[in-house]
Write an enzyme that holds these catalytic residues in place. Structure first.
Site, PDB file in Angstrom:
ATOM      1  N   SER A  63       0.828  -1.309   0.088  1.00  0.00           N
ATOM      2  CA  SER A  63       0.005   0.021  -0.054  1.00  0.00           C
ATOM      3  C   SER A  63       0.720   1.508   0.168  1.00  0.00           C
ATOM      4  O   SER A  63       0.426   2.221  -0.520  1.00  0.00           O
ATOM      5  CB  SER A  63      -0.831  -0.054   1.186  1.00  0.00           C
ATOM      6  OG  SER A  63      -0.284  -0.404   2.486  1.00  0.00           O
ATOM      7  N   HIS A 155      -4.046  -5.126  14.376  1.00  0.00           N
ATOM      8  CA  HIS A 155      -5.440  -5.101  14.376  1.00  0.00           C
ATOM      9  C   HIS A 155      -6.169  -5.705  15.451  1.00  0.00           C
ATOM     10  O   HIS A 155      -7.471  -6.141  15.708  1.00  0.00           O
ATOM     11  CB  HIS A 155      -5.907  -6.198  13.311  1.00  0.00           C
ATOM     12  CG  HIS A 155      -5.726  -5.716  11.740  1.00  0.00           C
ATOM     13  ND1 HIS A 155      -4.837  -4.521  11.501  1.00  0.00           N
ATOM     14  CD2 HIS A 155      -6.324  -5.709  10.682  1.00  0.00           C
ATOM     15  CE1 HIS A 155      -4.853  -4.102  10.288  1.00  0.00           C
ATOM     16  NE2 HIS A 155      -5.893  -5.034   9.807  1.00  0.00           N
ATOM     17  N   HIS A 180      -8.451   0.469   6.991  1.00  0.00           N
ATOM     18  CA  HIS A 180      -8.579  -0.734   6.410  1.00  0.00           C
ATOM     19  C   HIS A 180      -9.222  -1.783   7.256  1.00  0.00           C
ATOM     20  O   HIS A 180      -9.071  -1.658   8.658  1.00  0.00           O
ATOM     21  CB  HIS A 180      -7.124  -1.054   5.866  1.00  0.00           C
ATOM     22  CG  HIS A 180      -7.133  -2.099   4.763  1.00  0.00           C
ATOM     23  ND1 HIS A 180      -6.290  -3.242   4.741  1.00  0.00           N
ATOM     24  CD2 HIS A 180      -8.006  -2.371   3.880  1.00  0.00           C
ATOM     25  CE1 HIS A 180      -6.537  -3.945   3.836  1.00  0.00           C
ATOM     26  NE2 HIS A 180      -7.520  -3.546   3.073  1.00  0.00           N
TER      27      HIS A 180
END
Ligand SMILES: C[S@@+](CC[C@H](N)C(=O)[O-])C[C@H]1O[C@@H](n2cnc3c(N)ncnc32)[C@H](O)[C@@H]1O
Length: 221
Positions: A63, A155, A180
């Site tokens: 990314s 996460h 994301h």
């Protein structure tokens, strides 16, 4: 839509250079092409503010390539933060582990060399500053306003919350917050990115923007 102006939050359908897109497709990483193109469009739009574009979660640079291309286009710098030791789910024995990114001397993950090769092959090194360290620690000493904050680091609730709390205060008015892996349905994935997305919406500080797959874009009021 921006409810104040009826303008869409992202207006551009800008696309990365073919060389960047080819490098993105070839890079190790987790972002699908449609989400990558949405990230790129957001980064190009945010670049118009003339401020740096920041990513949390470099991994191998997949990314980052898109932020770097957008930064080149806007004449700004892309910043990317990672300790390069991998997230929980990327450690040996876990679902997203890749043994090719283990440093055999240290015996731990090290994605920094692969990231550097990714950027070099795409000719984008000079548009990126890599910040190697723990995201909350870097955020705590950061002092420059940002045009875009893209959160794709750890996460877990602890890490996603720390990224949100550490970096969003640096986002300039009109800047874009991109998150994301937002999965409203727990059956589709972990909930921490969804929780920070909900928190951003509930704060009243952001205008919601487009959703592409699990990618969400919000504009700071
Ligand atoms: C999901 S990957 C990023 C993927 C990348 N954005 C891409 O599209 O390919 C998450 C990255 O966040 C990093 N990370 C996790 N927790 C972190 C923390 N507290 N500080 C810095 N980096 C962290 C990991 O090392 C890992 O490389």
């Amino acid at each position: 839509m921006n409810q104040a102006t009826d303008e869409p939050v992202t207006r551009t359908a800008a696309r990365p250079e073919p060389r960047t897109l080819a490098a993105f497709e070839a890079a190790k990483g987790f972002m699908p092409r449609d989400e990558g193109l949405a990230l790129y469009a957001a980064a190009v739009e945010a670049g118009a503010l003339g401020l740096p574009l920041l990513e949390v979660g470099t991994y191998c640079g997949r990314s980052t390539l898109l932020l770097a291309d957008a930064a080149r286009r806007a004449g700004v710098t892309a910043l990317t933060v990672d300790h390069h030791r991998g997230s929980e789910e990327q450690q040996p024995g876990w679902e997203y582990h890749d043994p090719e990114v283990v440093d055999p001397v240290v015996g731990r993950m090290d994605t920094l060399p692969t990231f550097r090769r990714t950027l070099h092959a795409a000719g984008l090194e000079e548009h990126v500053v890599a910040l190697v360290g723990r995201s909350p620690q870097v955020a705590a000493v950061w002092g420059t306003p940002l045009g875009l904050v893209f959160i794709d680091g750890g996460h877990t609730e602890e890490h996603a919350t720390a990224d949100y709390e550490g970096w969003t205060p640096h986002l300039a008015p009109g800047g874009l917050l991109v998150i994301h892996d937002v999965f409203p349905d727990p059956a589709d994935g972990g909930q921490a990115p969804h929780h920070i997305h909900e928190r951003a919406l509930a704060s009243g500080a952001y205008t919601p923007g487009p959703a592409t797959g699990s990618l969400r874009v919000l504009r700071r009021r």
